[in-house]
Scaffold this active site. Structure first.
Site, short mmCIF file in Angstrom:
data_model
loop_
_atom_site.label_atom_id
_atom_site.label_comp_id
_atom_site.label_asym_id
_atom_site.label_seq_id
_atom_site.Cartn_x
_atom_site.Cartn_y
_atom_site.Cartn_z
CD1 TRP A 1 58.75 10.77 -95.87
CD2 TRP A 1 57.07 10.63 -97.31
NE1 TRP A 1 58.84 11.84 -97.14
CE2 TRP A 1 57.79 11.73 -97.60
CE3 TRP A 1 55.73 10.21 -98.00
CZ2 TRP A 1 57.36 12.59 -98.78
CZ3 TRP A 1 55.46 10.73 -99.21
CH2 TRP A 1 56.28 12.26 -99.59
CG ASN B 1 52.21 13.03 -118.21
OD1 ASN B 1 53.42 12.98 -117.45
ND2 ASN B 1 51.43 13.93 -118.08
C1 LIG Z 1 56.13 10.58 -111.41
C2 LIG Z 1 56.53 10.92 -112.91
C3 LIG Z 1 57.68 10.18 -113.66
C4 LIG Z 1 58.19 10.74 -114.67
N1 LIG Z 1 59.18 10.06 -115.03
C5 LIG Z 1 59.69 10.21 -116.63
C6 LIG Z 1 60.87 9.69 -116.93
O1 LIG Z 1 61.72 8.85 -116.19
N2 LIG Z 1 61.43 10.21 -118.30
C7 LIG Z 1 60.69 11.04 -118.98
O2 LIG Z 1 61.05 11.10 -120.03
N3 LIG Z 1 59.50 11.32 -118.64
C8 LIG Z 1 59.09 11.21 -117.35
N4 LIG Z 1 57.82 11.61 -117.00
C9 LIG Z 1 57.17 12.66 -117.91
C10 LIG Z 1 56.21 12.31 -118.77
O3 LIG Z 1 55.31 11.43 -118.09
C11 LIG Z 1 56.93 11.36 -120.03
O4 LIG Z 1 57.88 12.34 -120.46
C12 LIG Z 1 55.78 11.16 -121.19
O5 LIG Z 1 54.59 10.60 -120.62
C13 LIG Z 1 56.56 10.41 -122.29
O6 LIG Z 1 55.44 10.26 -123.15
P1 LIG Z 1 55.59 10.95 -124.69
O7 LIG Z 1 56.81 11.02 -125.28
O8 LIG Z 1 54.53 10.30 -125.35
O9 LIG Z 1 54.99 12.42 -124.29
P2 LIG Z 1 54.65 13.52 -125.29
O10 LIG Z 1 53.19 13.96 -124.62
O11 LIG Z 1 54.62 13.37 -126.45
O12 LIG Z 1 55.59 14.57 -124.80
C14 LIG Z 1 56.79 15.00 -125.76
C15 LIG Z 1 58.00 14.81 -124.71
O13 LIG Z 1 58.13 16.08 -123.70
C16 LIG Z 1 58.68 15.68 -122.68
N5 LIG Z 1 57.77 15.56 -121.68
C17 LIG Z 1 56.47 15.28 -121.69
N6 LIG Z 1 55.73 15.61 -120.48
C18 LIG Z 1 56.71 15.91 -119.69
C19 LIG Z 1 56.83 16.22 -118.18
N7 LIG Z 1 55.70 16.02 -117.53
N8 LIG Z 1 57.93 16.39 -117.69
C20 LIG Z 1 59.31 16.28 -118.10
N9 LIG Z 1 59.19 15.94 -119.83
C21 LIG Z 1 58.09 15.79 -120.32
C22 LIG Z 1 59.36 14.06 -122.93
O14 LIG Z 1 60.31 14.06 -123.32
C23 LIG Z 1 58.23 13.68 -124.17
O15 LIG Z 1 58.79 12.44 -124.87
C24 LIG Z 1 57.44 11.52 -115.86
C25 LIG Z 1 56.23 12.12 -115.15
C26 LIG Z 1 55.82 11.69 -114.03
C27 LIG Z 1 54.59 12.30 -113.42
#
Ligand SMILES: Cc1cc2nc3c(=O)[nH]c(=O)nc-3n(C[C@H](O)[C@H](O)[C@H](O)COP(=O)(O)OP(=O)(O)OC[C@H]3O[C@@H](n4cnc5c(N)ncnc54)[C@H](O)[C@@H]3O)c2cc1C
Length: 358
Positions: free
Chosen positions: A187, A222
């Protein structure tokens, strides 16, 4: 340890491989969840709750002065979030009525309001995943065309389940590489690069738009989380833990399981991770997922007058186009802090050091 189920659809340990091991790959995990006993329907709201009277009135929340004031870094958040159960249910209702039908296509578009934005509510427990699951299933049952979109949405809830399951079985996920080969990864100690990334000044518009959205609203789409995380860990080769820590401090949905699983997934060090050599091209990602440039123009108004062709690569714009758009690179907006092709190659070379394939 005693568990009180409610945070998840499937308790860790309730869905295991045939050998009784935790799943380390998402697709078979989710397939097994979908044929397991479905989550119970949520209970109806009780008519009344017999609260105990508190012994004395005590402090109010305001007495504790928990809200930021010097500076009030959350000033703009009220426009975007309505904390609490009522806000969560309104958000779910709006998503089911207005967006879930197009979820499969729109979920990758940061310029559209195409996802549920339930993540902070799910994290805080304002709404239970069982309620979300149940409501989404009803939509799928209501009209067949929505079934595919609903499946896609449920699978995203599935990623949340998978992340919690991983953290439960591998509690060091937030601190250590899931794949130990990454312990030897070279890194970079790039403090200036990290600061440029955190403040949305890398010179790559989609990356900067995402970091600025995060700072202003506590949220980042996301798709853009993936691109910004890839940029930090690959273009800049800064350790994923630095990015994870920044997201932890700034996200309104900061969630230990999802955050560390998300970062390790992008960095390539995680379970079922994207391979390290899959390096997002931030220009191509912007052109593909924000095709009209609405997202970038919103968060980077200084580039708003640039034509679409140059919006994601202002350094390629001829002088007269930059002048007409009122942009001087290095003054109004930074020149790129790294050159994509060279940074990509350096990342691949660094990866070669741990795989022995240089
Ligand atoms: C680097 C990185 C860091 C992230 N950090 C977080 C974080 O700290 N908290 C967090 O809740 N999510 C995190 N995510 C996952 C994801 O980006 C978010 O959950 C999502 O963007 C939330 O938006 P939404 O509620 O409109 O999602 P929607 O698309 O509406 O999805 C519904 C629910 O599914 C879950 N979800 C969706 N995508 C993911 C995913 N890839 N991984 C796990 N759960 C998911 C979330 O609870 C979300 O509210 C991260 C993703 C990445 C790539």
């Amino acid at each position: 340890m005693r568990r009180y189920p409610g945070t998840l659809l499937f308790e860790p340990g309730s869905v295991l491989t045939k050998n009784g091991d935790p799943y380390k790959v998402f697709t078979p995990f989710w397939r097994a969840c979908r044929v397991a006993t479905p989550p119970k329907a949520p209970l109806a709201r009780p008519d009344a709750i017999a609260w105990q009277e508190p012994p004395d009135a005590g402090d109010t929340l305001d007495d504790w002065q928990l809200r930021p004031s010097k500076p009030d870094w959350a000033a703009g958040w009220g426009e975007h979030w309505e904390p609490g159960s009522a806000g969560a249910h309104r958000r779910l209702q709006r998503f089911l009525e207005e967006a879930i039908d197009r979820y499969a296509e729109d979920r990758d578009r940061p310029d559209r309001d195409g996802t549920s934005r339930l993540s902070p509510h799910l994290h805080a427990g304002d709404i239970s995943p069982r309620t979300v699951w149940d409501a989404a299933q009803r939509v799928a049952g209501g009209h067949g065309a929505a079934a595919k979109a609903v499946d896609k949405f449920l699978a995203e809830l599935g990623w949340r389940e998978f992340s919690y399951q991983l953290l439960s079985f591998f509690p060091t996920l937030g601190a250590k590489n899931f794949k130990a080969d990454f312990d030897a990864f070279p890194w970079a100690d790039d403090k200036d690069g990290l600061a440029a990334w955190q403040t949305g000044r890398t010179g790559y518009p989609l990356v900067d738009a995402g970091l600025r959205e995060l700072w202003a609203t506590g949220y980042m789409h996301n798709r853009v989380r993936m691109v910004t995380a890839s940029f930090l860990t690959k273009h800049l080769r800064v350790h994923w833990r630095e990015g994870e820590a920044w997201f932890w401090d700034t996200l309104v949905d900061a969630d230990m399981a999802n955050n560390c699983a998300g970062w390790q997934w992008v960095a390539g060090s995680g379970a079922d991770a994207a391979p390290y050599f899959r390096i997002f091209n931030p220009v191509a990602q912007g052109e593909k997922f924000d095709p009209d440039g609405a997202y970038v123009r919103h968060w980077i108004p200084e580039l708003a007058q640039l034509p679409d062709k140059y919006l994601n690569k202002p350094w390629e714009a001829p002088a007269h186009i930059l002048e007409a758009a009122g942009v001087v690179l290095g003054r109004d907006y930074p020149a790129p802090i790294v050159e994509h092709k060279a940074a990509r190659q350096a990342a691949l070379d660094a990866y070669g050091e741990i795989t022995g394939k240089r």
